[in-house]
Design an enzyme around this catalytic site. Sequence first.
Site, PDB file in Angstrom:
ATOM      1  N   GLY A  30       1.616   2.681  10.924  1.00 11.34           N
ATOM      2  CA  GLY A  30       2.613   3.750  10.793  1.00 11.34           C
ATOM      3  C   GLY A  30       3.224   4.195  12.108  1.00 11.34           C
ATOM      4  O   GLY A  30       3.846   5.257  12.168  1.00 11.34           O
ATOM      5  N   ASN A  64       0.869  -1.173   0.000  1.00 15.91           N
ATOM      6  CA  ASN A  64       0.000   0.000   0.000  1.00 15.91           C
ATOM      7  C   ASN A  64       0.908   1.225   0.000  1.00 15.91           C
ATOM      8  O   ASN A  64       1.405   1.627   1.043  1.00 15.91           O
ATOM      9  CB  ASN A  64      -0.901  -0.023   1.252  1.00 15.91           C
ATOM     10  CG  ASN A  64      -1.777   1.216   1.346  1.00 15.91           C
ATOM     11  OD1 ASN A  64      -1.891   1.971   0.382  1.00 15.91           O
ATOM     12  ND2 ASN A  64      -2.397   1.429   2.499  1.00 15.91           N
ATOM     13  N   GLU A 106      -7.214   5.127   7.366  1.00 19.41           N
ATOM     14  CA  GLU A 106      -6.901   6.529   7.064  1.00 19.41           C
ATOM     15  C   GLU A 106      -8.067   7.183   6.336  1.00 19.41           C
ATOM     16  O   GLU A 106      -8.340   8.367   6.521  1.00 19.41           O
ATOM     17  CB  GLU A 106      -5.606   6.610   6.230  1.00 19.41           C
ATOM     18  CG  GLU A 106      -4.391   6.359   7.122  1.00 19.41           C
ATOM     19  CD  GLU A 106      -3.203   5.744   6.414  1.00 19.41           C
ATOM     20  OE1 GLU A 106      -3.186   5.697   5.171  1.00 19.41           O
ATOM     21  OE2 GLU A 106      -2.286   5.282   7.125  1.00 19.41           O
ATOM     22  N   LYS A 148       0.143   4.171  -0.414  1.00 17.59           N
ATOM     23  CA  LYS A 148      -0.568   5.358   0.082  1.00 17.59           C
ATOM     24  C   LYS A 148      -0.338   6.525  -0.899  1.00 17.59           C
ATOM     25  O   LYS A 148      -0.297   6.283  -2.098  1.00 17.59           O
ATOM     26  CB  LYS A 148      -0.135   5.675   1.512  1.00 17.59           C
ATOM     27  CG  LYS A 148      -0.256   4.434   2.411  1.00 17.59           C
ATOM     28  CD  LYS A 148      -0.173   4.726   3.867  1.00 17.59           C
ATOM     29  CE  LYS A 148      -0.292   3.419   4.643  1.00 17.59           C
ATOM     30  NZ  LYS A 148      -0.353   3.612   6.074  1.00 17.59           N
ATOM     31  N   SER A 208       2.566  -1.576  10.766  1.00 19.05           N
ATOM     32  CA  SER A 208       3.984  -1.581  11.161  1.00 19.05           C
ATOM     33  C   SER A 208       4.657  -2.924  10.915  1.00 19.05           C
ATOM     34  O   SER A 208       5.562  -3.312  11.665  1.00 19.05           O
ATOM     35  CB  SER A 208       4.133  -1.150  12.629  1.00 19.05           C
ATOM     36  OG  SER A 208       3.668   0.172  12.803  1.00 19.05           O
ATOM     37  N   GLU A 241      -6.213  -4.518  10.627  1.00 15.02           N
ATOM     38  CA  GLU A 241      -5.257  -3.435  10.814  1.00 15.02           C
ATOM     39  C   GLU A 241      -5.667  -2.603  12.023  1.00 15.02           C
ATOM     40  O   GLU A 241      -6.450  -1.646  11.890  1.00 15.02           O
ATOM     41  CB  GLU A 241      -5.246  -2.528   9.581  1.00 15.02           C
ATOM     42  CG  GLU A 241      -4.735  -3.179   8.332  1.00 15.02           C
ATOM     43  CD  GLU A 241      -4.061  -2.155   7.420  1.00 15.02           C
ATOM     44  OE1 GLU A 241      -2.911  -2.385   7.069  1.00 15.02           O
ATOM     45  OE2 GLU A 241      -4.676  -1.138   7.116  1.00 15.02           O
ATOM     46  N   HIS A 252      -9.904   1.550   4.356  1.00 16.62           N
ATOM     47  CA  HIS A 252      -8.657   1.755   5.111  1.00 16.62           C
ATOM     48  C   HIS A 252      -8.911   2.768   6.229  1.00 16.62           C
ATOM     49  O   HIS A 252      -9.657   3.732   6.044  1.00 16.62           O
ATOM     50  CB  HIS A 252      -7.555   2.252   4.170  1.00 16.62           C
ATOM     51  CG  HIS A 252      -6.210   2.215   4.813  1.00 16.62           C
ATOM     52  ND1 HIS A 252      -5.796   3.178   5.699  1.00 16.62           N
ATOM     53  CD2 HIS A 252      -5.219   1.298   4.748  1.00 16.62           C
ATOM     54  CE1 HIS A 252      -4.588   2.865   6.137  1.00 16.62           C
ATOM     55  NE2 HIS A 252      -4.205   1.722   5.571  1.00 16.62           N
TER      56      HIS A 252
END
Length: 256
Positions: free
Chosen positions: A180, A8, A100, A10, A216, A174, A98
């Site tokens: 992250g 990914n 985010e 991003k 991570s 996730e 996701h």
Amino acid sequence: MNKLIIANWKMNPLTPHDAKVLYEVEYKGAVGVQGVTTVLCSPTCYLAMLAEEDPPSEQHHVMRGAQNMFWEEEGAYTGETSPVMLTACGVRYVIIGHSERRNYLKETDETIQKKINAALQHNLIPIFCVGETATEKAQGETHAVLERQIRDGLSGIEEIADSETQRRIVVAYEPRWAIGTGTPETAEDTVQVIRFLKTLVSEYSAFSFTFIYGGSLNDENARMYLGESEIEGALVGGASLDAEKFERIIRIASEV
Ligand code: PGA
């Protein structure tokens, strides 16, 4: 056992040139690796360009993915990308829900459900992201949150089921606090969560599910996760921008 390793990227890299270079290097590192299917999810604006590169094929175990899509096929939806457009760009997988996007773009379980249904209808494989926040975990709400996300996200898919094609869904666990941050969930707890997720999806027997972990995960800790048979792959963010690290993750996936 076949593992699924998904990059990914991003909102990276910043130029088509850099995207092409990253794609080429990661493609070379992934092509033909036994026992691993690799999916490279680039920003939408690079998808058409990357479709001109080495044609990804199931046979070579490298596929292209998108990071989002809209649920309608075409029309007055400014800024959106349709499943038909993704398919025309050779895309096979699409990340949906996701954290985010749930967080910054205020995506809801309802819009995520529409996207999952639309992806399945267009024979795209959704990479359906679920996970709890740090607060929810601290309050012991992880299972309740996951249950709501799974039930709402998958609602209506039974109507898409048909006897000829067993459509695939990838569920990416996730935990939001692990993305992250350099602090992943432990492999043991991930296995427990995946077992729980499996019980939740058992009612959708017309679909085949693959359960992966994201948050991570890197070349140094990947073996711990991928060594577990319950964890069938990984969604890799930061480490997928470094082609050497990403290739090491693919190699580990092939060895376990
Ligand atoms: P990370 O991101 O590997 O950088 O934690 C994972 C993801 O957001 O998919």
